[in-house]
Scaffold this active site. Sequence first.
Site, PDB file in Angstrom:
ATOM      1  N   TRP A 188     115.980 -68.034  91.592  1.00 48.36           N
ATOM      2  CA  TRP A 188     117.000 -67.248  92.072  1.00 48.36           C
ATOM      3  C   TRP A 188     116.272 -65.798  92.380  1.00 48.36           C
ATOM      4  O   TRP A 188     115.217 -65.260  91.790  1.00 48.36           O
ATOM      5  CB  TRP A 188     117.917 -66.878  90.559  1.00 48.36           C
ATOM      6  CG  TRP A 188     118.707 -65.627  90.891  1.00 48.36           C
ATOM      7  CD1 TRP A 188     119.787 -65.369  91.595  1.00 48.36           C
ATOM      8  CD2 TRP A 188     118.497 -64.179  90.341  1.00 48.36           C
ATOM      9  NE1 TRP A 188     120.374 -64.115  91.935  1.00 48.36           N
ATOM     10  CE2 TRP A 188     119.347 -63.308  91.050  1.00 48.36           C
ATOM     11  CE3 TRP A 188     117.378 -63.673  89.682  1.00 48.36           C
ATOM     12  CZ2 TRP A 188     119.492 -62.047  90.773  1.00 48.36           C
ATOM     13  CZ3 TRP A 188     117.615 -62.262  89.350  1.00 48.36           C
ATOM     14  CH2 TRP A 188     118.418 -61.309  89.884  1.00 48.36           C
ATOM     15  N   GLU A 229     119.818 -70.787  93.510  1.00 49.67           N
ATOM     16  CA  GLU A 229     120.872 -70.160  92.782  1.00 49.67           C
ATOM     17  C   GLU A 229     121.457 -68.934  93.662  1.00 49.67           C
ATOM     18  O   GLU A 229     120.834 -67.963  94.096  1.00 49.67           O
ATOM     19  CB  GLU A 229     120.543 -69.271  91.667  1.00 49.67           C
ATOM     20  CG  GLU A 229     121.589 -68.882  90.670  1.00 49.67           C
ATOM     21  CD  GLU A 229     121.250 -68.504  89.345  1.00 49.67           C
ATOM     22  OE1 GLU A 229     120.111 -68.653  89.022  1.00 49.67           O
ATOM     23  OE2 GLU A 229     122.004 -67.775  88.595  1.00 49.67           O
ATOM     24  N   LYS A 231     124.541 -65.922  94.572  1.00 53.11           N
ATOM     25  CA  LYS A 231     125.014 -64.865  94.078  1.00 53.11           C
ATOM     26  C   LYS A 231     125.747 -63.958  94.929  1.00 53.11           C
ATOM     27  O   LYS A 231     125.681 -63.731  96.111  1.00 53.11           O
ATOM     28  CB  LYS A 231     124.072 -63.630  93.239  1.00 53.11           C
ATOM     29  CG  LYS A 231     124.502 -62.677  92.441  1.00 53.11           C
ATOM     30  CD  LYS A 231     123.531 -62.313  91.479  1.00 53.11           C
ATOM     31  CE  LYS A 231     123.985 -61.078  90.550  1.00 53.11           C
ATOM     32  NZ  LYS A 231     123.236 -60.730  89.385  1.00 53.11           N
ATOM     33  N   ASP A 262     126.347 -70.239  89.005  1.00 54.89           N
ATOM     34  CA  ASP A 262     126.463 -69.324  87.977  1.00 54.89           C
ATOM     35  C   ASP A 262     127.865 -68.946  87.915  1.00 54.89           C
ATOM     36  O   ASP A 262     128.242 -68.273  89.056  1.00 54.89           O
ATOM     37  CB  ASP A 262     125.390 -68.330  87.923  1.00 54.89           C
ATOM     38  CG  ASP A 262     125.342 -67.385  86.750  1.00 54.89           C
ATOM     39  OD1 ASP A 262     126.282 -67.030  86.882  1.00 54.89           O
ATOM     40  OD2 ASP A 262     124.075 -66.983  86.401  1.00 54.89           O
ATOM     41  N   HIS A 265     128.548 -65.490  89.184  1.00 45.20           N
ATOM     42  CA  HIS A 265     128.306 -65.024  90.726  1.00 45.20           C
ATOM     43  C   HIS A 265     129.286 -65.216  91.872  1.00 45.20           C
ATOM     44  O   HIS A 265     128.922 -65.337  92.910  1.00 45.20           O
ATOM     45  CB  HIS A 265     126.880 -65.814  90.772  1.00 45.20           C
ATOM     46  CG  HIS A 265     125.576 -65.526  89.975  1.00 45.20           C
ATOM     47  ND1 HIS A 265     124.562 -66.013  90.589  1.00 45.20           N
ATOM     48  CD2 HIS A 265     125.606 -64.495  89.202  1.00 45.20           C
ATOM     49  CE1 HIS A 265     123.799 -65.439  89.788  1.00 45.20           C
ATOM     50  NE2 HIS A 265     124.160 -64.611  88.770  1.00 45.20           N
ATOM     51  N   HIS A 289     124.678 -72.524  85.746  1.00 47.34           N
ATOM     52  CA  HIS A 289     124.671 -71.429  84.599  1.00 47.34           C
ATOM     53  C   HIS A 289     125.720 -71.087  83.984  1.00 47.34           C
ATOM     54  O   HIS A 289     126.461 -70.279  84.595  1.00 47.34           O
ATOM     55  CB  HIS A 289     123.926 -70.458  85.398  1.00 47.34           C
ATOM     56  CG  HIS A 289     122.412 -70.489  85.478  1.00 47.34           C
ATOM     57  ND1 HIS A 289     121.516 -69.421  86.051  1.00 47.34           N
ATOM     58  CD2 HIS A 289     121.577 -71.475  85.332  1.00 47.34           C
ATOM     59  CE1 HIS A 289     120.185 -69.627  86.019  1.00 47.34           C
ATOM     60  NE2 HIS A 289     120.201 -71.140  85.339  1.00 47.34           N
ATOM     61  N   ASP A 297     129.257 -59.419  86.877  1.00 40.87           N
ATOM     62  CA  ASP A 297     128.052 -60.450  86.306  1.00 40.87           C
ATOM     63  C   ASP A 297     127.459 -60.230  85.004  1.00 40.87           C
ATOM     64  O   ASP A 297     126.195 -59.683  85.073  1.00 40.87           O
ATOM     65  CB  ASP A 297     127.201 -60.812  87.431  1.00 40.87           C
ATOM     66  CG  ASP A 297     126.137 -61.824  86.959  1.00 40.87           C
ATOM     67  OD1 ASP A 297     126.572 -62.618  86.316  1.00 40.87           O
ATOM     68  OD2 ASP A 297     124.948 -61.695  87.324  1.00 40.87           O
ATOM     69  N   ASP A 299     127.022 -61.187  82.267  1.00 41.12           N
ATOM     70  CA  ASP A 299     126.212 -62.319  81.196  1.00 41.12           C
ATOM     71  C   ASP A 299     126.515 -62.061  79.822  1.00 41.12           C
ATOM     72  O   ASP A 299     125.691 -61.982  78.836  1.00 41.12           O
ATOM     73  CB  ASP A 299     124.698 -61.928  81.627  1.00 41.12           C
ATOM     74  CG  ASP A 299     124.295 -62.483  82.850  1.00 41.12           C
ATOM     75  OD1 ASP A 299     124.337 -63.740  83.084  1.00 41.12           O
ATOM     76  OD2 ASP A 299     123.955 -61.565  83.722  1.00 41.12           O
ATOM     77  N   ASP A 329     123.175 -69.158  80.736  1.00 37.87           N
ATOM     78  CA  ASP A 329     122.603 -67.949  81.285  1.00 37.87           C
ATOM     79  C   ASP A 329     123.375 -66.707  80.702  1.00 37.87           C
ATOM     80  O   ASP A 329     124.313 -66.260  81.639  1.00 37.87           O
ATOM     81  CB  ASP A 329     122.579 -68.233  82.855  1.00 37.87           C
ATOM     82  CG  ASP A 329     121.868 -66.793  83.342  1.00 37.87           C
ATOM     83  OD1 ASP A 329     121.171 -65.907  82.715  1.00 37.87           O
ATOM     84  OD2 ASP A 329     122.052 -66.776  84.504  1.00 37.87           O
TER      85      ASP A 329
END
Length: 421
Positions: A188, A229, A231, A262, A265, A289, A297, A299, A329
């Site tokens: 990524w 990955e 985004k 992910d 993303h 992810h 994003d 997380d 993640d």
Amino acid sequence: MNKEMILKSYATAKEIYGSFGVDTDLVLEKMDQLSISLHCWQTDDVGGFETPDATLSGGGIQATGNYPGKARNIGQVRADLEKVLSLLPGKQRINLHAIYGDFGGEMVDRNQIELKHFQSWIDWCKKLGIGMDFNASCFSHPRAADGFTLSSKNEENRKFWVEHVRRCRAISAEIGKQLGTPCVHNTWIPDGSKDTPIDRNGHRVLLKKSLDEAMAIDYPKSQMKDAVESKLFGIGAESMTVGSHDFYLGYAISNKKLICLDNGHFHPTEQVGDKISACLQFLDEVLLHVTRPIRWDSDHVVTLNEDLQLIAHEIVRNNFQSRVNIGLDFFDASINRIGAYVVGARSTQKAFLIALLEPTKLLLELEEKGMNFERLAYLEEQKTMPIGAVWAYYLMKSGVPVGPDYVEEIRKYEREVLSTR
Ligand code: RNT
Ligand code: ZN
């Protein structure tokens, strides 16, 4: 809940699920085969150990909060992860970022890393009997400070990052070889532009070139698998992300790589659960992810929400378990970090348990007969089935704390270990 209560409620639940044609004992056997790759970076807010005071910077990812007890060295990361593993049923994997190498106090730049810096991690995984995944770290570095790495127009910087990824892949192959289970290596990069760029294409040409260079060596699939990955955007890269979904899906398909999806993303109304079967028409495998985006994003720690549930349903309904690699993640620095892991990992496991307990055959029959009210009704009924009774029995059977009992375990660890750091 005491043992007797757990056994009693499981027996009732088994009967109820049985009446829908679902065998709960079989479901629990399948749960034991579920392996989640635990990201190492929740232990220390994505700092790593290149320098004693390393902190996450660049790339539009942020760990917010300053809860005490963060891991300050490799020994502490391992102790924390061991604690987490001891509170989870089943057998998981560990997912390491390159900045977590065992550098022995030496400053080893990213284009200099070698297998020897990760040997102690491999040995640790061997001792625990678990697999390991790996990631190039293309952020928090002076050569990433202008927002570009593999797609940089600064040729020296671009070459530097190509060399980093090249080395990370070689290390990954060795990890997989030594541990006897393929290591998924994920790339990524944060590359993007805060404001309207003129040359989107130029950066994408460079990214493709860099990936080709970094991935020129093919390793056996039994040793390592490459994932890329995508985004949508990052903070400070709002106007254009070089490695967009279109870019990487195209790259993965034409080069037989894995796409890493992910779920933080994409646009908030898009669901990664819906993308899995689309991508798997053209790819052998995908990497997930699993995270929880809130407005962006962010997380956050994973919880059992509808997005996660759809992901689990799609994997289980289609028997995609062997083609979907599951990694977590998230990085929340505002709460007990070990607690964050266990909540996130257990929620992911619960989503799979719910998916495995679904009477899919029955639902599919209704759908194919066009009985869509009935399908909806049965789907809603699933939500109040005795899932908790099966979950509690599974935890007890696995020898880990049942229900919220793990909370006390984590508080004890905080008192005895984390608070002394
Ligand atoms: C960032 C990506 C990436 C990182 C980790 C640290 O937006 O999700 O996967 O979170 O590699
Ligand atoms: Zn990610």
